[in-house]
Design a protein around this motif. Structure first.
Motif, PDB file in Angstrom:
ATOM      1  N   LEU A  53       7.097  13.279   0.143  1.00 21.49           N
ATOM      2  CA  LEU A  53       6.643  14.487   0.930  1.00 21.49           C
ATOM      3  C   LEU A  53       5.327  14.227   1.376  1.00 21.49           C
ATOM      4  O   LEU A  53       4.531  13.437   0.476  1.00 21.49           O
ATOM      5  N   GLY A  54       4.716  14.731   2.375  1.00 20.55           N
ATOM      6  CA  GLY A  54       3.402  15.104   2.438  1.00 20.55           C
ATOM      7  C   GLY A  54       2.821  13.894   3.555  1.00 20.55           C
ATOM      8  O   GLY A  54       3.735  13.406   4.380  1.00 20.55           O
ATOM      9  N   SER A  55       1.525  13.559   3.621  1.00 20.30           N
ATOM     10  CA  SER A  55       1.103  12.728   4.622  1.00 20.30           C
ATOM     11  C   SER A  55       0.428  11.535   3.941  1.00 20.30           C
ATOM     12  O   SER A  55      -0.218  11.797   2.833  1.00 20.30           O
ATOM     13  N   ALA A  56       0.469  10.468   4.894  1.00 23.02           N
ATOM     14  CA  ALA A  56      -0.271   9.000   4.468  1.00 23.02           C
ATOM     15  C   ALA A  56      -1.893   9.730   4.033  1.00 23.02           C
ATOM     16  O   ALA A  56      -2.582  10.077   4.835  1.00 23.02           O
ATOM     17  N   ASP A  57      -2.426   9.175   2.897  1.00 23.90           N
ATOM     18  CA  ASP A  57      -3.656   9.326   2.522  1.00 23.90           C
ATOM     19  C   ASP A  57      -4.438   8.181   3.610  1.00 23.90           C
ATOM     20  O   ASP A  57      -4.342   7.150   3.623  1.00 23.90           O
ATOM     21  N   LEU A  58      -5.751   8.858   4.163  1.00 25.82           N
ATOM     22  CA  LEU A  58      -6.449   8.165   5.060  1.00 25.82           C
ATOM     23  C   LEU A  58      -7.081   6.954   4.552  1.00 25.82           C
ATOM     24  O   LEU A  58      -7.213   5.912   5.032  1.00 25.82           O
ATOM     25  N   ASP A  59      -7.283   6.900   3.045  1.00 19.37           N
ATOM     26  CA  ASP A  59      -8.237   5.748   2.372  1.00 19.37           C
ATOM     27  C   ASP A  59      -7.032   4.698   2.277  1.00 19.37           C
ATOM     28  O   ASP A  59      -7.426   3.667   2.439  1.00 19.37           O
ATOM     29  N   HIS A  65       0.824  -1.273   0.128  1.00 17.54           N
ATOM     30  CA  HIS A  65       0.082  -0.041   0.010  1.00 17.54           C
ATOM     31  C   HIS A  65       0.911   1.514  -0.116  1.00 17.54           C
ATOM     32  O   HIS A  65       0.274   2.351   0.145  1.00 17.54           O
ATOM     33  N   GLY A  66       1.999   1.117  -0.279  1.00 23.01           N
ATOM     34  CA  GLY A  66       2.985   2.274  -0.216  1.00 23.01           C
ATOM     35  C   GLY A  66       3.321   2.990   1.026  1.00 23.01           C
ATOM     36  O   GLY A  66       3.327   4.305   1.235  1.00 23.01           O
ATOM     37  N   LEU A  67       3.166   1.963   2.308  1.00 27.77           N
ATOM     38  CA  LEU A  67       3.417   2.591   3.455  1.00 27.77           C
ATOM     39  C   LEU A  67       4.606   1.938   4.178  1.00 27.77           C
ATOM     40  O   LEU A  67       4.869   1.019   3.659  1.00 27.77           O
ATOM     41  N   GLU A  68       5.069   2.457   5.426  1.00 29.99           N
ATOM     42  CA  GLU A  68       6.046   1.877   5.935  1.00 29.99           C
ATOM     43  C   GLU A  68       5.635   1.724   7.523  1.00 29.99           C
ATOM     44  O   GLU A  68       4.974   2.710   8.029  1.00 29.99           O
ATOM     45  N   LEU A  69       6.209   0.645   8.136  1.00 27.96           N
ATOM     46  CA  LEU A  69       5.664   0.752   9.752  1.00 27.96           C
ATOM     47  C   LEU A  69       6.792   1.504  10.433  1.00 27.96           C
ATOM     48  O   LEU A  69       7.810   1.222  10.322  1.00 27.96           O
ATOM     49  N   THR A  87      -1.592   6.916  11.743  1.00 26.61           N
ATOM     50  CA  THR A  87      -0.373   7.598  11.360  1.00 26.61           C
ATOM     51  C   THR A  87       0.266   8.416  12.815  1.00 26.61           C
ATOM     52  O   THR A  87      -0.490   8.449  13.653  1.00 26.61           O
ATOM     53  N   ALA A  88       1.396   8.764  12.789  1.00 27.07           N
ATOM     54  CA  ALA A  88       1.955   9.515  13.632  1.00 27.07           C
ATOM     55  C   ALA A  88       1.482  10.757  14.251  1.00 27.07           C
ATOM     56  O   ALA A  88       1.359  11.036  15.404  1.00 27.07           O
TER      57      ALA A  88
END
Length: 192
Positions: A50-56, A21-25, A87-88
């Motif tokens: 850059l930016g923030s993780a999309d909530l969807d 999903h293009g995210l990291e733990l 997210t943090a």
């Protein structure tokens, strides 16, 4: 399977799904409360983005993780469980080089070991060196605050000099932000 092995298995499984999903733990905590195993996973975008993780996207990753945990009880433990994927958030203190790399382009409040306080935009992170542009903000009447005469607009700080740092919420980032970031040396080096 021991608790340590289970947490390692959960961490590995979560990392695989988050990567899809293009995210990291960023962080994982697991504890038992009132007979329920609770797992909290903090996720973020890769440090080169850059930016923030999309909530969807976070929600889709959480659903996939939930399905995996339901299918394999050994990942969390048999019985009732609760999974939180989040997210943090903007109020996370910046403590590691990765946190600073993820905050490129953001306005930061920084305190150094010698007690100095800076309000500055993080332009780049090179190894352990922060490249910053001072942005003193506005006074209580909304007028721009000027830097003291002779104070350089741009400066560098070693991450080791920083005792506290946090992202500042801003609703109107500078119009030249992309140019600022493009015009600064932006070597990104991963932690070992």
């Amino acid at each position: 399977m021991s608790d340590t092995d289970a947490h390692t298995a959960l961490r590995d499984a979560a990392a695989r799904i988050l990567d899809q999903h293009g995210l990291e733990l960023e962080e994982i905590t697991v504890h038992r409360r009132s007979g329920t195993t609770e797992a909290r996973l903090v996720v973020d975008l890769p440090e080169d983005q850059l930016g923030s993780a999309d909530l969807d996207t976070v929600s889709a990753a959480a659903s996939a993780l939930n399905e995996l945990i339901d299918a394999d009880e050994s990942l969390l433990s048999p019985g009732p469980s609760l999974l939180e994927v989040t997210t943090a958030g903007v109020d996370r203190p910046l403590t590691t080089p990765r946190h600073f790399r993820r905050s490129r382009g953001r306005l930061l409040a920084i305190t150094t070991a010698d007690g100095q306080q800076h309000r500055a935009r993080l332009l780049a992170v090179e190894d352990e060196l922060l490249h910053l542009r001072q942005e003193p903000g506005r006074d209580d009447r909304g007028r721009p605050v000027r830097l003291p005469k002779g104070t350089p607009e741009r400066f560098e700080l070693s991450i080791g000099e920083v005792t506290a740092a946090a992202v500042q919420v801003e609703f109107d980032p500078p119009a030249d932000l992309e140019q600022l970031l493009a015009g600064t040396h932006t070597t990104v080096k991963k932690e070992s």
